[in-house]
Design a protein around this motif. Structure first.
Motif, PDB file in Angstrom:
ATOM      1  N   SER A 294     -35.847  51.918 -40.102  1.00  0.00           N
ATOM      2  CA  SER A 294     -35.079  51.079 -38.919  1.00  0.00           C
ATOM      3  C   SER A 294     -36.027  51.056 -37.769  1.00  0.00           C
ATOM      4  CB  SER A 294     -33.844  51.813 -38.387  1.00  0.00           C
ATOM      5  OG  SER A 294     -33.919  53.007 -38.056  1.00  0.00           O
ATOM      6  N   ILE A 295     -36.817  52.069 -37.640  1.00  0.00           N
ATOM      7  CA  ILE A 295     -38.042  52.069 -36.495  1.00  0.00           C
ATOM      8  C   ILE A 295     -38.963  51.311 -36.944  1.00  0.00           C
ATOM      9  CG2 ILE A 295     -39.518  53.570 -35.223  1.00  0.00           C
ATOM     10  CD1 ILE A 295     -36.674  54.026 -34.738  1.00  0.00           C
ATOM     11  N   LEU A 296     -39.446  51.078 -38.093  1.00  0.00           N
ATOM     12  CA  LEU A 296     -40.307  49.887 -38.575  1.00  0.00           C
ATOM     13  C   LEU A 296     -39.870  48.290 -38.172  1.00  0.00           C
ATOM     14  CD1 LEU A 296     -42.069  51.055 -41.792  1.00  0.00           C
ATOM     15  CD2 LEU A 296     -43.149  50.320 -39.604  1.00  0.00           C
ATOM     16  N   ALA A 297     -38.796  48.257 -38.659  1.00  0.00           N
ATOM     17  CA  ALA A 297     -37.981  47.128 -38.385  1.00  0.00           C
ATOM     18  C   ALA A 297     -38.057  46.602 -36.840  1.00  0.00           C
ATOM     19  CB  ALA A 297     -36.561  46.922 -38.776  1.00  0.00           C
ATOM     20  N   PHE A 298     -37.764  47.660 -36.161  1.00  0.00           N
ATOM     21  CA  PHE A 298     -37.851  47.527 -34.617  1.00  0.00           C
ATOM     22  C   PHE A 298     -39.160  47.483 -33.973  1.00  0.00           C
ATOM     23  CE2 PHE A 298     -37.749  49.070 -30.271  1.00  0.00           C
ATOM     24  CZ  PHE A 298     -36.996  48.301 -29.595  1.00  0.00           C
ATOM     25  N   PHE A 299     -40.115  47.962 -34.605  1.00  0.00           N
ATOM     26  CA  PHE A 299     -41.816  47.902 -34.333  1.00  0.00           C
ATOM     27  C   PHE A 299     -42.074  46.357 -34.544  1.00  0.00           C
ATOM     28  CE2 PHE A 299     -46.134  48.876 -35.829  1.00  0.00           C
ATOM     29  CZ  PHE A 299     -46.595  48.626 -34.474  1.00  0.00           C
ATOM     30  N   HIS A 300     -41.671  45.891 -35.766  1.00  0.00           N
ATOM     31  CA  HIS A 300     -42.060  44.580 -36.484  1.00  0.00           C
ATOM     32  C   HIS A 300     -41.329  43.466 -35.194  1.00  0.00           C
ATOM     33  CE1 HIS A 300     -43.794  41.436 -38.438  1.00  0.00           C
ATOM     34  NE2 HIS A 300     -42.743  40.897 -38.724  1.00  0.00           N
ATOM     35  N   LEU A 301     -40.148  43.737 -34.843  1.00  0.00           N
ATOM     36  CA  LEU A 301     -39.514  42.785 -33.980  1.00  0.00           C
ATOM     37  C   LEU A 301     -40.233  42.609 -32.756  1.00  0.00           C
ATOM     38  CD1 LEU A 301     -35.647  43.041 -33.674  1.00  0.00           C
ATOM     39  CD2 LEU A 301     -36.967  43.019 -31.467  1.00  0.00           C
ATOM     40  N   LEU A 302     -40.497  43.799 -32.087  1.00  0.00           N
ATOM     41  CA  LEU A 302     -41.104  43.643 -30.765  1.00  0.00           C
ATOM     42  C   LEU A 302     -42.551  42.835 -30.733  1.00  0.00           C
ATOM     43  CD1 LEU A 302     -40.763  47.346 -29.560  1.00  0.00           C
ATOM     44  CD2 LEU A 302     -39.541  45.201 -28.857  1.00  0.00           C
ATOM     45  N   ILE A 303     -43.367  43.351 -31.809  1.00  0.00           N
ATOM     46  CA  ILE A 303     -44.570  42.565 -31.897  1.00  0.00           C
ATOM     47  C   ILE A 303     -44.524  41.286 -32.320  1.00  0.00           C
ATOM     48  CG2 ILE A 303     -46.803  42.602 -33.140  1.00  0.00           C
ATOM     49  CD1 ILE A 303     -46.325  45.601 -33.735  1.00  0.00           C
ATOM     50  N   HIS A 304     -43.636  41.036 -33.214  1.00  0.00           N
ATOM     51  CA  HIS A 304     -43.313  39.483 -33.710  1.00  0.00           C
ATOM     52  C   HIS A 304     -42.976  38.689 -32.285  1.00  0.00           C
ATOM     53  CE1 HIS A 304     -40.455  36.382 -34.647  1.00  0.00           C
ATOM     54  NE2 HIS A 304     -41.260  35.875 -35.545  1.00  0.00           N
ATOM     55  N   ALA A 305     -42.473  39.210 -31.366  1.00  0.00           N
ATOM     56  CA  ALA A 305     -41.776  38.288 -30.129  1.00  0.00           C
ATOM     57  C   ALA A 305     -42.967  37.737 -29.605  1.00  0.00           C
ATOM     58  CB  ALA A 305     -40.991  39.433 -29.390  1.00  0.00           C
ATOM     59  N   PHE A 306     -44.168  38.621 -29.462  1.00  0.00           N
ATOM     60  CA  PHE A 306     -45.183  38.058 -28.750  1.00  0.00           C
ATOM     61  C   PHE A 306     -45.937  36.875 -29.122  1.00  0.00           C
ATOM     62  CE2 PHE A 306     -45.172  42.505 -27.252  1.00  0.00           C
ATOM     63  CZ  PHE A 306     -44.612  42.259 -26.068  1.00  0.00           C
ATOM     64  N   PHE A 307     -46.381  36.927 -30.314  1.00  0.00           N
ATOM     65  CA  PHE A 307     -46.989  35.934 -31.026  1.00  0.00           C
ATOM     66  C   PHE A 307     -46.177  34.791 -31.443  1.00  0.00           C
ATOM     67  CE2 PHE A 307     -46.904  39.061 -34.617  1.00  0.00           C
ATOM     68  CZ  PHE A 307     -45.770  38.382 -35.516  1.00  0.00           C
ATOM     69  N   LYS A 308     -44.959  34.920 -31.736  1.00  0.00           N
ATOM     70  CA  LYS A 308     -44.092  33.931 -32.034  1.00  0.00           C
ATOM     71  C   LYS A 308     -43.895  32.901 -30.699  1.00  0.00           C
ATOM     72  CE  LYS A 308     -43.242  32.777 -35.188  1.00  0.00           C
ATOM     73  NZ  LYS A 308     -42.300  33.231 -36.328  1.00  0.00           N
ATOM     74  N   SER A 309     -43.616  33.565 -29.519  1.00  0.00           N
ATOM     75  CA  SER A 309     -43.447  32.735 -28.302  1.00  0.00           C
ATOM     76  C   SER A 309     -44.606  32.083 -27.920  1.00  0.00           C
ATOM     77  CB  SER A 309     -42.945  33.952 -27.136  1.00  0.00           C
ATOM     78  OG  SER A 309     -43.996  34.903 -26.975  1.00  0.00           O
ATOM     79  N   LEU A 310     -45.690  32.620 -28.200  1.00  0.00           N
ATOM     80  CA  LEU A 310     -46.811  32.074 -28.051  1.00  0.00           C
ATOM     81  C   LEU A 310     -47.164  30.912 -28.766  1.00  0.00           C
ATOM     82  CD1 LEU A 310     -49.713  31.753 -26.396  1.00  0.00           C
ATOM     83  CD2 LEU A 310     -50.618  33.440 -28.136  1.00  0.00           C
ATOM     84  N   LEU A 311     -46.748  31.074 -30.116  1.00  0.00           N
ATOM     85  CA  LEU A 311     -46.959  29.983 -31.119  1.00  0.00           C
ATOM     86  C   LEU A 311     -45.933  28.542 -30.509  1.00  0.00           C
ATOM     87  CD1 LEU A 311     -46.502  31.166 -34.867  1.00  0.00           C
ATOM     88  CD2 LEU A 311     -48.125  29.343 -33.812  1.00  0.00           C
ATOM     89  N   PHE A 312     -44.892  28.858 -30.081  1.00  0.00           N
ATOM     90  CA  PHE A 312     -43.835  27.790 -29.613  1.00  0.00           C
ATOM     91  C   PHE A 312     -44.551  27.261 -28.189  1.00  0.00           C
ATOM     92  CE2 PHE A 312     -40.447  29.167 -32.396  1.00  0.00           C
ATOM     93  CZ  PHE A 312     -40.077  27.754 -32.922  1.00  0.00           C
ATOM     94  N   LEU A 313     -45.006  27.910 -27.369  1.00  0.00           N
ATOM     95  CA  LEU A 313     -45.455  27.527 -26.261  1.00  0.00           C
ATOM     96  C   LEU A 313     -46.976  26.581 -26.422  1.00  0.00           C
ATOM     97  CD1 LEU A 313     -45.295  30.550 -23.641  1.00  0.00           C
ATOM     98  CD2 LEU A 313     -43.628  28.661 -24.204  1.00  0.00           C
TER      99      LEU A 313
END
Length: 576
Positions: A294-313
């Motif tokens: 579960s901690i690994l899933a949360f870790f990927h959730l946080l990191i994914h948020a940054f580059f995915k938001s940049l992709l959309f912008l």
């Protein structure tokens, strides 16, 4: 100018909140503290109406990331939505969206979670139909009806939690996990998480939600709406550990990842490709969450948020540049016209692929290597690695079409040059798309854990990346194939295994067909004879009789006058 200052002010406030919460989460993490804050609204006899907030390192880091991305999105929107007439309504909706997400994150109580959860669903519907056309209305209806299934599951779990006398699940979760009622509650929570995070068979609403404005897509698909389901299941992961439900979740997550990865390779709409990549990453999170990390899933959730938001912008700037066209075949050669945005776009794409040593590498490499420590079926392992390779495949296909190929624009094209405000909003996200992986790894994993694997398995991940590049290069030329079989195959794979049609036409077809049959048999059949025609006859007769009193006959008036005198006389007698 007033609106621009308002956007900038809110963006600055959100950024300051984000930094302070990140500092606070570090204190909670290093001291291993959790703070419960109970605010009592009303106490009447034995009833205590109170609100409980849970402030621990996980909720504080997540809210900090949500506020950080929201501040950049609001700042970006000050330029992106500058010509829109309803920009204040847009800003209020975005702030309501952030508030709902914050309420869901810090709540250890199912009722207050439902407030935030339902708030996310309702505000996301308002944002999807923001442009008010038929496509947006259809997408909004599909989004909100799919999410209502999860809302119903949470309402049912609230009803079942009455068995324990409290909705504050955090206090008795570990002690009641073997109880039969808790098994039912955990399955309902799993269903709710799957609908909100768009796992199979509820995946069709996520690409449809691209009808919303691009800044909203950056917020929704990075850190808010779609990650709410993953976060909820992480909170309840203690309840499901070593259960059959988590194995089922791992299988569905892997299947979602595989389906969306293939679908993105046959898609030409820029925003839909990025939406399907979000679905792929959500499948990866669910898969590793089902494996028990579960901690690994949360870790990927946080990191994914940054580059995915940049992709959309970046996608928003590119869509503006090419006359509001979202087809990647028209965007050829954008690297020559907007080098800075294209650089941001490429770096965020490479972080999504997990290229060493960008942000995505730290979580994806750890996830894939952790899969080898489990007693898994060989086919599931192959599918997990192949789905990761598909991520690289559609990313390189997207980069080729939009960046590196020769320009294929319209004869009259007025390029929208790189906006200063939009590019300023991307700088911080660009920095975090590179360094957030190592930063969060040092922060979250306090003790070092090494995964010892043979050299061949260590290099397998690099092999997957190279294999994905080759598949992407081959699929670039798939549109040249004209035979019928390839057309049917690409139609099936590109339409998410026809899930979009099954969840819209498949549901509507039979109800509409039966309603037409009922209309023919009842409204145009016996009902018309028994009700409509008979009523018409009786009404006609009644009208003739009533009309007789309106013929101005003097004897009728004299009769009515005598009748009234008689009634008045009777009334006077009764009084006396």
């Amino acid at each position: 100018m007033y609106f621009l200052n308002l956007f900038n002010l809110i963006s600055l406030v959100l950024l300051l909140f984000s930094m302070s919460l990140m500092f606070f989460s570090n204190i909670l993490l290093t001291k291993n503290l959790s703070i419960y804050y109970e605010f009592s609204f009303q106490i009447f006899n034995s009833m205590d109406l109170s609100m409980i907030l849970l402030l621990d390192w996980m909720s504080m880091i997540f809210i900090s990331v949500v506020f950080l991305i929201s501040s950049m999105v609001v700042f970006y929107s000050s330029s992106y939505m500058a010509m829109d007439f309803n920009k204040i309504r847009f800003l209020l909706l975005v702030l309501l969206f952030i508030l709902s997400m914050m309420l869901m994150i810090i709540s250890p109580n199912m009722v207050s979670i439902l407030l935030g959860w339902d708030g996310l669903g309702l505000v996301s519907y308002c944002l999807v139909i923001y442009y008010q056309n038929v496509k947006s209305y259809n997408a909004g209806m599909l989004t909100i009806l799919s999410n209502r299934i999860g809302d119903i599951a949470i309402l049912l779990s609230i009803a079942w939690m009455l068995n324990y006398g409290s909705w504050n699940f955090i206090f008795y979760l570990y002690y009641m996990k073997d109880d039969s009622s808790m098994v039912l509650i955990s399955s309902l929570i799993l269903l709710a998480g799957m609908t909100k995070s768009a796992q199979i068979p509820f995946s069709s609403w996520l690409p449809a939600a691209m009808a919303a404005p691009t800044p909203v897509s950056a917020l929704v698909h990075s850190s808010t709406l779609v990650t709410a389901g993953v976060y909820l299941i992480i909170r309840f992961s203690e309840l499901m550990e070593n259960s059959l439900m988590l194995k089922f979740l791992m299988f569905l997550g892997m299947l979602t990842m595989f389906m969306s990865g293939i679908g993105a390779n046959f898609e030409y709409d820029l925003k839909k490709i990025i939406a399907l990549s979000t679905l792929s990453q959500l499948g990866l999170m669910m898969m590793i969450l089902g494996a028990g990390f579960s901690i690994l899933a949360f870790f990927h959730l946080l990191i994914h948020a940054f580059f995915k938001s940049l992709l959309f912008l970046c996608a928003g700037v590119m869509i503006h540049s090419f006359k509001d066209n979202q087809d990647i075949r028209v965007m050829m050669g954008s690297l020559k016209f907007s080098p800075l945005v294209s650089s941001f776009f490429n770096i965020s794409n490479l972080a999504l692929c997990g290229i060493p040593f960008l942000a995505g590498f730290y979580s994806k490499d750890l996830i894939l290597e952790s899969m080898f420590s489990l007693n898994l079926n060989f086919i599931i392992l192959i599918m997990a690695y192949f789905s990761t390779g598909l991520t690289v495949s559609y990313t390189f296909r997207l980069m080729y079409w939009s960046m590196f190929s020769e320009p294929n624009n319209f004869s009259l094209m007025n390029f929208h040059f790189e906006d200063k405000i939009m590019t300023k909003a991307m700088y911080l996200l660009f920095f975090l798309s590179i360094f957030s992986g190592s930063l969060f790894m040092w922060m979250i994993f306090s003790s070092m854990k090494f995964i010892y694997l043979p050299k061949s398995l260590k290099l397998l991940i690099l092999g997957v990346i190279l294999g994905g590049m080759i598949i992407g290069a081959l699929l670039n030329y798939s549109y040249l194939m004209k035979n019928l079989f390839w057309f049917k195959l690409s139609s099936f794979l590109g339409n998410m295994w026809f899930m979009i049609f099954l969840s819209t036409y498949g549901v509507n077809y039979f109800s509409l067909k039966w309603s037409i049959m009922m209309k023919k048999m009842l409204d145009f059949g016996w009902f018309e004879n028994l009700l409509a025609l008979n009523l018409k006859f009786y009404f006609k007769e009644s009208i003739y009789k009533i009309q007789f009193f309106h013929m101005n006959y003097i004897k009728v008036y004299i009769m009515i006058f005598i009748t009234w005198i008689f009634f008045i006389f009777l009334f006077m007698l009764m009084i006396n």
